[in-house]
Design an enzyme around this catalytic site. Structure first.
Site, PDB file in Angstrom:
ATOM      1  N   LYS A  85      56.169  45.416   8.242  1.00  0.00           N
ATOM      2  CA  LYS A  85      56.568  44.103   8.760  1.00  0.00           C
ATOM      3  C   LYS A  85      56.408  42.999   7.710  1.00  0.00           C
ATOM      4  CE  LYS A  85      56.241  44.676  13.717  1.00  0.00           C
ATOM      5  NZ  LYS A  85      55.906  46.113  13.890  1.00  0.00           N
ATOM      6  N   GLU A 107      58.529  35.405  18.208  1.00  0.00           N
ATOM      7  CA  GLU A 107      58.056  35.994  19.456  1.00  0.00           C
ATOM      8  C   GLU A 107      57.457  37.334  19.100  1.00  0.00           C
ATOM      9  OE1 GLU A 107      61.040  36.835  18.462  1.00  0.00           O
ATOM     10  OE2 GLU A 107      60.858  38.976  18.899  1.00  0.00           O
ATOM     11  N   SER A 376      55.484  53.892   8.521  1.00  0.00           N
ATOM     12  CA  SER A 376      55.710  52.445   8.647  1.00  0.00           C
ATOM     13  C   SER A 376      54.429  51.622   8.670  1.00  0.00           C
ATOM     14  CB  SER A 376      56.535  52.161   9.912  1.00  0.00           C
ATOM     15  OG  SER A 376      55.943  52.775  11.041  1.00  0.00           O
TER      16      SER A 376
HETATM   17  C1  LIG Z   1      56.546  47.084  14.653  1.00  0.00           C
HETATM   18  C2  LIG Z   1      56.351  48.449  14.139  1.00  0.00           C
HETATM   19  C3  LIG Z   1      57.344  49.435  14.254  1.00  0.00           C
HETATM   20  C4  LIG Z   1      58.636  49.233  15.002  1.00  0.00           C
HETATM   21  O1  LIG Z   1      59.509  48.337  14.451  1.00  0.00           O
HETATM   22  P1  LIG Z   1      60.851  48.718  13.690  1.00  0.00           P
HETATM   23  O2  LIG Z   1      61.579  47.447  13.614  1.00  0.00           O
HETATM   24  O3  LIG Z   1      61.568  49.754  14.525  1.00  0.00           O
HETATM   25  O4  LIG Z   1      60.477  49.267  12.384  1.00  0.00           O
HETATM   26  C5  LIG Z   1      57.109  50.673  13.675  1.00  0.00           C
HETATM   27  N1  LIG Z   1      55.957  50.939  13.034  1.00  0.00           N
HETATM   28  C6  LIG Z   1      54.973  50.040  12.918  1.00  0.00           C
HETATM   29  C7  LIG Z   1      53.721  50.407  12.206  1.00  0.00           C
HETATM   30  C8  LIG Z   1      55.131  48.762  13.471  1.00  0.00           C
HETATM   31  O5  LIG Z   1      54.130  47.865  13.346  1.00  0.00           O
END
Ligand SMILES: *Cc1c(COP(=O)(O)O)cnc(C)c1O
Length: 413
Positions: A85, A107, A376
Site C-alpha cells: 500500500k 476511506e 503483498s
Molecule cells: C490491502 C491489502 C490487500 C488487498 O488490496 P489489493 O488492492 O487487492 O492489493 C492485499 N494484501 C495486503 C497485505 C493488504 O494490506
C-alpha cells in the site's frame, strides 16, 4: 474504446460537481506519466523511505518440500508500514504536492490504507482526514490508534451499515465540499477513472523490479505469477511486469471465505455470485443482490473483504489473460503455517491466499519451472485474527489478563 473503460468495465460515474476536479486530476496524472523525472523522483523516494527495491527471495525450503517448481517470493512485506500500500500512497503524495493541494482524505475498511495514508500525510505535511465506518472503527482499534497518533483525524461514519461503502460515500461528500484544496487518495485499483490506471501504474514498480530480479536469479521470466485480489492493486502491480509475456500465466486469488457454496466469501471473478453493476463511481463485477444492494462479504483477511474488483482485472479475466481462483479461510491458515515453518516468513492473511494456490500447483510443475508469489504484506498485523483462529490458549490468557489489568486500573482512577 471509451475513455476510462477496460473492455466493458470502468468509467467514471461521478456527481456533476466533481467533473472539473476529475478533469484536473486526469490532466495532472497525464503530465506525470509523460515526465520521466517524476518516476525517478518516485523511485528515489521509495528507495530512501520504504526499502525499495524489495527483495525477490528464493524459497528454497518450500520449493524442496513441495518438490516441483522453484518458488520465488516478492517481498512487499518489507515496505515501510508492511505492505504494498505504501507504493500507491507515496506516489499519490508526490502527485498531490505537484498539484499544490494541502489536504488529503481517504476511506478505509480494515484500516491498513488509512494507516498508509496517514503516514504519507505526516511525511508530506498534509492535513489528513480518514473516513471509516463506525463498525470498522470498533473492530480495528490498533489501526485507528496509529492513524490518530500519526496526526490524522479519523471520522467514524454512522450511516447505513456503518462499514466501508458508507465511508466511501462520506469521503465523496467531503471531496465535493473541499475539492479546491483536497485530494481523495484512493486505496486500490478501483473507483472512477483515472484511479484504476493510476494506482496500477504506481504499483507497477513491483512488477518492473520482479521482472528484472527473476531474470537475474532464474535466467528467464517465470512460468506463473500468483497474487491475492482484494481491490486488485497488488495483483495489477506485479502482473504489469509480465502482461506482455504471453508464456507467463497470471493467477489472481480471491477470498473463498468459508467456501463459495456458503455465500460467506468475497469471490467476484470465481463462481457465479457476482454480477455486473455500477457503484462507487465505476462499473465492475459486484457482489450484489437482484436489486443492486451490495451483499455482506466475508474473509479471514480484512483486506480482501470487498464487494467490487478492479475493472482492469475484470477485463483481463474476460480476455483469459488472468486466471482467477479462490482460497478458503482454512486453506489460508495451512499455507501460512507451512510458509512460516519452512521459510521463517510470515505472510499477511491476504497474501497467504496467493500462497495457497501456488502451494497447490507447484508440485505438479517441473523442477526447472519457476513461479513468483507476490507477498503483498507481512502478517504481524494479523496477530489477533491468527491467534484467535489457532485458538491459542496462552494468547487467550494474555488477552484476559491485560483486560483485567485495565479494568482494575480504571476502577482505581
Ligand atoms: C490491502 C491489502 C490487500 C488487498 O488490496 P489489493 O488492492 O487487492 O492489493 C492485499 N494484501 C495486503 C497485505 C493488504 O494490506
Amino acid at each position: 474504446m471509451n475513455k476510462g473503460y477496460f473492455g466493458q468495465w470502468g468509467g467514471a460515474f461521478i456527481p456533476e460537481v466533481l467533473h472539473q476536479t476529475f478533469a484536473d486530476l486526469e490532466k495532472a496524472y497525464k503530465a506525470i506519466r509523460e515526465d520521466p523525472a517524476f518516476w525517478q523522483e518516485y523511485v528515489d523516494l521509495m528507495g530512501n523511505y520504504s526499502c525499495r527495491p524489495t527483495p525477490l527471495t528464493f524459497a528454497e525450503n518450500l520449493s524442496n518440500h513441495l518438490g516441483g517448481a522453484r518458488i520465488y517470493i516478492k517481498r512487499e512485506d518489507l515496505n515501510h508500514t508492511g505492505a504494498h500500500k505504501a507504493n500507491n500512497v507515496m506516489g499519490q503524495g508526490l502527485l498531490v504536492r505537484r498539484m499544490g493541494k494541502k489536504r488529503v482524505i481517504a476511506e478505509t475498511g480494515a484500516g491498513q490504507h488509512g494507516v498508509a495514508t496517514a503516514t504519507m500525510a505526516a511525511r508530506f505535511g498534509f492535513d489528513c482526514t480518514i473516513y471509516m465506518g463506525e463498525v470498522d472503527v470498533a473492530r480495528q482499534r490498533p489501526n485507528v490508534f496509529w492513524m490518530e497518533k500519526l496526526g490524522a483525524t479519523v471520522v467514524p461514519v454512522k450511516d447505513g451499515s456503518r462499514t466501508l461503502k458508507d465511508a466511501i460515500n462520506e469521503a465523496f461528500r467531503d471531496w465535493v465540499t473541499n475539492m479546491d484544496n483536497t485530494h481523495y487518495v484512493f486505496g486500490t485499483a478501483c473507483g472512477p477513472t483515472p484511479f484504476p490506471e493510476m494506482v496500477s501504474w504506481f504499483q507497477s514498480i513491483v512488477g518492473i523490479e520482479a521482472n528484472k530480479q527473476i531474470q537475474e536469479q532464474h535466467g528467464n521470466v517465470p512460468d506463473r505469477v500468483y497474487a491475492c485480489v482484494g481491490g486488485g492493486s497488488n495483483a495489477m502491480g506485479i502482473f504489469k511486469g509480465f502482461l506482455e509475456y504471453e508464456a507467463v500465466e497470471l493467477v489472481g486469488v480471491e477470498a473463498g471465505g468459508k467456501g463459495l457454496e456458503t455465500g460467506e466469501h468475497a469471490a467476484r471473478m470465481v463462481g457465479d455470485t457476482a454480477s455486473p453493476g455500477v457503484a462507487q463511481g465505476y462499473k465492475t463485477m459486484f457482489l450484489q443482490d437482484d436489486d443492486g444492494q451490495m451483499l455482506e462479504t466475508h474473509s479471514i483477511a480484512a483486506g480482501l473483504d470487498y464487494v467490487g474488483v478492479s475493472p482492469i482485472l475484470a477485463d483481463l479475466g474476460d480476455k483469459g489473460r488472468v486466471r482467477f481462483e479462490a482460497a478458503t479461510d482454512e486453506e489460508v491458515l495451512d499455507a501460512l503455517t507451512l510458509t512460516m515453518r519452512t521459510e521463517g516468513i510470515i505472510p499477511a492473511l491476504e497474501s497467504s491466499h496467493a500462497f495457497v494456490q501456488a502451494i497447490k500447483e507447484a508440485p505438479s510443475m517441473s523442477r526447472n519451472q519457476a513461479i513468483i508469489i507476490n507477498m503483498s504484506g507481512r502478517g504481524d498485523k494479523d496477530i489477533f485474527t491468527i491467534a484467535h483462529a489457532f485458538d491459542d490458549p496462552s494468547w487467550k490468557e494474555f488477552i484476559i489478563e491485560r483486560a483485567e489489568e485495565y479494568k482494575q486500573k480504571s476502577f482505581l482512577t
